[in-house]
Design a protein around this motif. Structure first.
Motif, PDB file in Angstrom:
ATOM      1  N   GLU A  28      58.611  18.958  89.581  1.00  0.00           N
ATOM      2  CA  GLU A  28      59.201  19.744  90.640  1.00  0.00           C
ATOM      3  C   GLU A  28      59.832  18.822  91.672  1.00  0.00           C
ATOM      4  O   GLU A  28      59.370  17.714  91.876  1.00  0.00           O
ATOM      5  CB  GLU A  28      58.150  20.630  91.327  1.00  0.00           C
ATOM      6  N   GLY A  29      60.873  19.314  92.328  1.00  0.00           N
ATOM      7  CA  GLY A  29      61.528  18.503  93.342  1.00  0.00           C
ATOM      8  C   GLY A  29      62.477  19.333  94.180  1.00  0.00           C
ATOM      9  O   GLY A  29      62.512  20.557  94.083  1.00  0.00           O
ATOM     10  N   SER A  30      63.256  18.666  95.014  1.00  0.00           N
ATOM     11  CA  SER A  30      64.245  19.280  95.905  1.00  0.00           C
ATOM     12  C   SER A  30      63.644  20.390  96.771  1.00  0.00           C
ATOM     13  O   SER A  30      64.178  21.495  96.845  1.00  0.00           O
ATOM     14  CB  SER A  30      65.429  19.828  95.105  1.00  0.00           C
ATOM     15  N   PRO A  31      62.529  20.132  97.448  1.00  0.00           N
ATOM     16  CA  PRO A  31      61.900  21.184  98.251  1.00  0.00           C
ATOM     17  C   PRO A  31      62.682  21.495  99.528  1.00  0.00           C
ATOM     18  O   PRO A  31      63.345  20.610 100.085  1.00  0.00           O
ATOM     19  CB  PRO A  31      60.533  20.591  98.591  1.00  0.00           C
ATOM     20  N   ALA A  32      62.602  22.751  99.969  1.00  0.00           N
ATOM     21  CA  ALA A  32      63.207  23.179 101.234  1.00  0.00           C
ATOM     22  C   ALA A  32      62.377  24.328 101.797  1.00  0.00           C
ATOM     23  O   ALA A  32      62.063  25.275 101.078  1.00  0.00           O
ATOM     24  CB  ALA A  32      64.643  23.623 101.017  1.00  0.00           C
ATOM     25  N   TRP A  33      62.020  24.237 103.080  1.00  0.00           N
ATOM     26  CA  TRP A  33      61.237  25.290 103.729  1.00  0.00           C
ATOM     27  C   TRP A  33      62.130  26.462 104.087  1.00  0.00           C
ATOM     28  O   TRP A  33      63.289  26.294 104.451  1.00  0.00           O
ATOM     29  CB  TRP A  33      60.576  24.765 105.001  1.00  0.00           C
ATOM     30  N   SER A  34      61.566  27.681 104.036  1.00  0.00           N
ATOM     31  CA  SER A  34      62.271  28.876 104.503  1.00  0.00           C
ATOM     32  C   SER A  34      62.393  28.784 106.026  1.00  0.00           C
ATOM     33  O   SER A  34      61.634  28.049 106.672  1.00  0.00           O
ATOM     34  CB  SER A  34      61.519  30.137 104.095  1.00  0.00           C
ATOM     35  N   PRO A  35      63.340  29.533 106.630  1.00  0.00           N
ATOM     36  CA  PRO A  35      63.505  29.465 108.089  1.00  0.00           C
ATOM     37  C   PRO A  35      62.231  29.797 108.872  1.00  0.00           C
ATOM     38  O   PRO A  35      62.013  29.236 109.939  1.00  0.00           O
ATOM     39  CB  PRO A  35      64.598  30.497 108.372  1.00  0.00           C
ATOM     40  N   ASP A  36      61.379  30.684 108.339  1.00  0.00           N
ATOM     41  CA  ASP A  36      60.138  31.027 109.043  1.00  0.00           C
ATOM     42  C   ASP A  36      58.963  30.129 108.642  1.00  0.00           C
ATOM     43  O   ASP A  36      57.845  30.332 109.089  1.00  0.00           O
ATOM     44  CB  ASP A  36      59.775  32.494 108.837  1.00  0.00           C
ATOM     45  N   SER A  37      59.194  29.140 107.793  1.00  0.00           N
ATOM     46  CA  SER A  37      58.188  28.170 107.333  1.00  0.00           C
ATOM     47  C   SER A  37      57.033  28.792 106.557  1.00  0.00           C
ATOM     48  O   SER A  37      55.980  28.187 106.422  1.00  0.00           O
ATOM     49  CB  SER A  37      57.623  27.360 108.508  1.00  0.00           C
ATOM     50  N   ARG A  38      57.218  29.997 106.019  1.00  0.00           N
ATOM     51  CA  ARG A  38      56.151  30.640 105.255  1.00  0.00           C
ATOM     52  C   ARG A  38      56.235  30.329 103.771  1.00  0.00           C
ATOM     53  O   ARG A  38      55.243  30.459 103.059  1.00  0.00           O
ATOM     54  CB  ARG A  38      56.195  32.151 105.458  1.00  0.00           C
ATOM     55  N   GLU A  39      57.422  29.958 103.287  1.00  0.00           N
ATOM     56  CA  GLU A  39      57.608  29.660 101.871  1.00  0.00           C
ATOM     57  C   GLU A  39      58.341  28.346 101.719  1.00  0.00           C
ATOM     58  O   GLU A  39      59.073  27.924 102.603  1.00  0.00           O
ATOM     59  CB  GLU A  39      58.431  30.746 101.165  1.00  0.00           C
ATOM     60  N   ILE A  40      58.128  27.730 100.572  1.00  0.00           N
ATOM     61  CA  ILE A  40      58.871  26.527 100.226  1.00  0.00           C
ATOM     62  C   ILE A  40      59.575  26.798  98.896  1.00  0.00           C
ATOM     63  O   ILE A  40      58.968  27.274  97.945  1.00  0.00           O
ATOM     64  CB  ILE A  40      57.952  25.286 100.153  1.00  0.00           C
ATOM     65  N   ALA A  41      60.877  26.557  98.875  1.00  0.00           N
ATOM     66  CA  ALA A  41      61.657  26.711  97.644  1.00  0.00           C
ATOM     67  C   ALA A  41      61.762  25.338  96.981  1.00  0.00           C
ATOM     68  O   ALA A  41      61.808  24.310  97.664  1.00  0.00           O
ATOM     69  CB  ALA A  41      63.045  27.256  97.960  1.00  0.00           C
ATOM     70  N   PHE A  42      61.782  25.326  95.652  1.00  0.00           N
ATOM     71  CA  PHE A  42      61.870  24.056  94.934  1.00  0.00           C
ATOM     72  C   PHE A  42      62.415  24.299  93.534  1.00  0.00           C
ATOM     73  O   PHE A  42      62.439  25.421  93.041  1.00  0.00           O
ATOM     74  CB  PHE A  42      60.510  23.358  94.867  1.00  0.00           C
ATOM     75  N   VAL A  43      62.847  23.222  92.915  1.00  0.00           N
ATOM     76  CA  VAL A  43      63.350  23.269  91.541  1.00  0.00           C
ATOM     77  C   VAL A  43      62.252  22.777  90.617  1.00  0.00           C
ATOM     78  O   VAL A  43      61.658  21.722  90.857  1.00  0.00           O
ATOM     79  CB  VAL A  43      64.616  22.399  91.382  1.00  0.00           C
ATOM     80  N   ALA A  44      61.970  23.559  89.565  1.00  0.00           N
ATOM     81  CA  ALA A  44      61.005  23.152  88.539  1.00  0.00           C
ATOM     82  C   ALA A  44      61.787  22.828  87.275  1.00  0.00           C
ATOM     83  O   ALA A  44      62.618  23.618  86.833  1.00  0.00           O
ATOM     84  CB  ALA A  44      60.010  24.272  88.272  1.00  0.00           C
ATOM     85  N   THR A  45      61.540  21.662  86.712  1.00  0.00           N
ATOM     86  CA  THR A  45      62.232  21.231  85.515  1.00  0.00           C
ATOM     87  C   THR A  45      61.307  21.358  84.321  1.00  0.00           C
ATOM     88  O   THR A  45      60.245  20.753  84.284  1.00  0.00           O
ATOM     89  CB  THR A  45      62.684  19.757  85.651  1.00  0.00           C
ATOM     90  N   ARG A  46      61.731  22.160  83.360  1.00  0.00           N
ATOM     91  CA  ARG A  46      60.959  22.364  82.133  1.00  0.00           C
ATOM     92  C   ARG A  46      61.860  21.986  80.964  1.00  0.00           C
ATOM     93  O   ARG A  46      62.773  22.724  80.646  1.00  0.00           O
ATOM     94  CB  ARG A  46      60.490  23.804  82.037  1.00  0.00           C
ATOM     95  N   GLU A  47      61.591  20.830  80.390  1.00  0.00           N
ATOM     96  CA  GLU A  47      62.417  20.255  79.331  1.00  0.00           C
ATOM     97  C   GLU A  47      63.849  20.131  79.836  1.00  0.00           C
ATOM     98  O   GLU A  47      64.094  19.414  80.773  1.00  0.00           O
ATOM     99  CB  GLU A  47      62.300  21.075  78.051  1.00  0.00           C
ATOM    100  N   ARG A  48      64.802  20.882  79.277  1.00  0.00           N
ATOM    101  CA  ARG A  48      66.191  20.777  79.714  1.00  0.00           C
ATOM    102  C   ARG A  48      66.595  21.885  80.666  1.00  0.00           C
ATOM    103  O   ARG A  48      67.747  21.989  81.063  1.00  0.00           O
ATOM    104  CB  ARG A  48      67.103  20.800  78.492  1.00  0.00           C
ATOM    105  N   ASP A  49      65.682  22.759  81.046  1.00  0.00           N
ATOM    106  CA  ASP A  49      65.983  23.889  81.923  1.00  0.00           C
ATOM    107  C   ASP A  49      65.481  23.624  83.332  1.00  0.00           C
ATOM    108  O   ASP A  49      64.505  22.917  83.536  1.00  0.00           O
ATOM    109  CB  ASP A  49      65.314  25.167  81.398  1.00  0.00           C
ATOM    110  N   HIS A  50      66.159  24.238  84.310  1.00  0.00           N
ATOM    111  CA  HIS A  50      65.761  24.140  85.711  1.00  0.00           C
ATOM    112  C   HIS A  50      65.568  25.549  86.262  1.00  0.00           C
ATOM    113  O   HIS A  50      66.402  26.420  86.057  1.00  0.00           O
ATOM    114  CB  HIS A  50      66.842  23.430  86.532  1.00  0.00           C
ATOM    115  N   ASP A  51      64.464  25.785  86.950  1.00  0.00           N
ATOM    116  CA  ASP A  51      64.183  27.064  87.601  1.00  0.00           C
ATOM    117  C   ASP A  51      64.106  26.837  89.103  1.00  0.00           C
ATOM    118  O   ASP A  51      63.547  25.840  89.558  1.00  0.00           O
ATOM    119  CB  ASP A  51      62.838  27.641  87.146  1.00  0.00           C
TER     120      ASP A  51
END
Length: 70
Positions: A28-51
């Motif tokens: 996982e990488g590229s984290p970013a907090w939501s404006p209200d700091s309640r959630e963190i968005a990130f990219v999960a890499t599974r083999e050749r796919d990114h979520d």
């Protein structure tokens, strides 16, 4: 050189205590907090796919469809 899987950590600035936010075989990488700091968005890499996921507490939810990379 040993290959390692990147994960996200949360570190308390005052105490220095670290808490692992993500684990498992995918990275996982590229984290970013939501404006209200309640959630963190990130990219999960599974083999050749990114979520794109968001996490609040211990639950992660998808924000986008899986995207094939490279």
């Amino acid at each position: 050189i040993q290959e390692r899987t990147p994960h996200l950590w949360l570190i308390d600035v005052a105490s220095g205590a670290a808490r692992l936010l993500t684990d498992g075989p995918s990275g996982e990488g590229s984290p970013a907090w939501s404006p209200d700091s309640r959630e963190i968005a990130f990219v999960a890499t599974r083999e050749r796919d990114h979520d794109l996921l968001a996490r609040r507490d211990r639950q992660a939810r998808p924000l986008s469809r899986r995207v094939e990379c490279c």
